[in-house]
Design a protein around this motif. Structure first.
Motif, PDB file in Angstrom:
ATOM      1  N   ILE A  28       0.729  -1.274   0.078  1.00 48.87           N
ATOM      2  CA  ILE A  28      -0.060  -0.080   0.016  1.00 48.87           C
ATOM      3  C   ILE A  28       0.958   1.255  -0.066  1.00 48.87           C
ATOM      4  CG2 ILE A  28      -1.940  -0.920   1.237  1.00 48.87           C
ATOM      5  CD1 ILE A  28      -1.209  -0.094   3.834  1.00 48.87           C
ATOM      6  N   CYS A  33      -3.589   6.239  -5.760  1.00 48.79           N
ATOM      7  CA  CYS A  33      -5.064   6.800  -5.878  1.00 48.79           C
ATOM      8  C   CYS A  33      -5.901   5.175  -5.548  1.00 48.79           C
ATOM      9  CB  CYS A  33      -5.542   7.231  -7.404  1.00 48.79           C
ATOM     10  SG  CYS A  33      -4.583   8.457  -7.960  1.00 48.79           S
ATOM     11  N   CYS A  52      -6.829  10.393  -4.117  1.00 50.27           N
ATOM     12  CA  CYS A  52      -5.502  10.450  -4.756  1.00 50.27           C
ATOM     13  C   CYS A  52      -4.700  10.901  -3.426  1.00 50.27           C
ATOM     14  CB  CYS A  52      -5.103  10.808  -6.023  1.00 50.27           C
ATOM     15  SG  CYS A  52      -5.781  10.198  -7.203  1.00 50.27           S
ATOM     16  N   ASP A  53      -3.459  10.442  -3.432  1.00 45.81           N
ATOM     17  CA  ASP A  53      -2.654  10.978  -2.273  1.00 45.81           C
ATOM     18  C   ASP A  53      -2.397  12.405  -2.259  1.00 45.81           C
ATOM     19  OD1 ASP A  53       0.220   8.803  -2.516  1.00 45.81           O
ATOM     20  OD2 ASP A  53      -1.562   8.552  -1.498  1.00 45.81           O
ATOM     21  N   GLN A  71     -10.777   8.411   3.269  1.00 48.50           N
ATOM     22  CA  GLN A  71      -9.729   7.316   3.578  1.00 48.50           C
ATOM     23  C   GLN A  71      -9.000   7.888   5.009  1.00 48.50           C
ATOM     24  OE1 GLN A  71      -6.505   8.242   0.236  1.00 48.50           O
ATOM     25  NE2 GLN A  71      -6.993   6.148   0.730  1.00 48.50           N
ATOM     26  N   LYS A  75      -3.907   5.316   4.027  1.00 53.87           N
ATOM     27  CA  LYS A  75      -4.662   4.941   2.675  1.00 53.87           C
ATOM     28  C   LYS A  75      -5.770   4.087   3.115  1.00 53.87           C
ATOM     29  CE  LYS A  75      -0.920   5.861  -0.621  1.00 53.87           C
ATOM     30  NZ  LYS A  75       0.181   5.900   0.209  1.00 53.87           N
ATOM     31  N   THR A  76      -5.640   3.260   4.377  1.00 58.46           N
ATOM     32  CA  THR A  76      -6.490   2.254   4.845  1.00 58.46           C
ATOM     33  C   THR A  76      -7.064   2.442   6.319  1.00 58.46           C
ATOM     34  OG1 THR A  76      -6.874  -0.287   4.660  1.00 58.46           O
ATOM     35  CG2 THR A  76      -4.754   0.771   5.588  1.00 58.46           C
ATOM     36  N   LEU A  78     -10.464   2.584   3.356  1.00 59.39           N
ATOM     37  CA  LEU A  78     -11.062   3.498   2.379  1.00 59.39           C
ATOM     38  C   LEU A  78     -12.543   3.383   2.450  1.00 59.39           C
ATOM     39  CD1 LEU A  78     -10.898   5.264  -0.557  1.00 59.39           C
ATOM     40  CD2 LEU A  78     -11.358   3.095  -1.451  1.00 59.39           C
ATOM     41  N   ALA A  97      -7.127  -0.151  -6.505  1.00 62.18           N
ATOM     42  CA  ALA A  97      -5.948   0.727  -5.976  1.00 62.18           C
ATOM     43  C   ALA A  97      -5.117   0.665  -7.183  1.00 62.18           C
ATOM     44  CB  ALA A  97      -5.183  -0.030  -4.761  1.00 62.18           C
TER      45      ALA A  97
END
Length: 124
Positions: A28, A33, A52-53, A71, A75-76, A78, A97
């Motif tokens: 990850i 995105c 996205c980031d 998110q 990132k997790t 989501l 992802a």
């Protein structure tokens, strides 16, 4: 590779709400995105929302104002908060992802990791 597991689907009445979650593991750190997609019986896979980031977010016109993608840090998970649900939102919802994305996209082609999906059914 990124391993994705969706949860939170179910059956609701028209006008109801649901929150979908997607837990990510694996590579990850390289994900740029993430997105939510859906597929109804007999139809193609449709992009719902992408994040996205760099904070860019994109929504399908059909869900804008009703759905919110977010998110946690790292990132997790989501999330997809869905409100004012309609019968036409009924579909299998997938988390995806993209490790090389240049921008938020609702096109499923660039996404290289997919979950198995969670069913959302909205009855009128």
């Amino acid at each position: 590779q990124v391993h994705l597991v969706e949860s939170g689907g179910g059956s609701v009445q028209d006008g109801g709400s649901l929150r979908l979650s997607c837990a990510a593991s694996g590579d990850i750190g390289n994900v740029r995105c993430m997105g939510w997609f859906r597929q109804a019986p007999g139809k193609g896979r449709e992009g719902v929302a992408s994040i996205c980031d760099d904070g860019r977010i994109k929504y399908a016109r059909s869900v804008k104002g009703r759905f919110t993608i977010s998110q946690d840090n790292g990132k997790t998970p989501l999330y997809l908060q869905m409100t004012s649900l309609k019968a036409e939102d009924t579909a299998m919802y997938y988390c995806a992802a993209d490790r090389w994305a240049a921008a938020a996209s609702l096109d499923p082609t660039p996404y290289d990791s997919w979950g198995r999906g969670t069913q959302v059914t909205v009855s009128s």
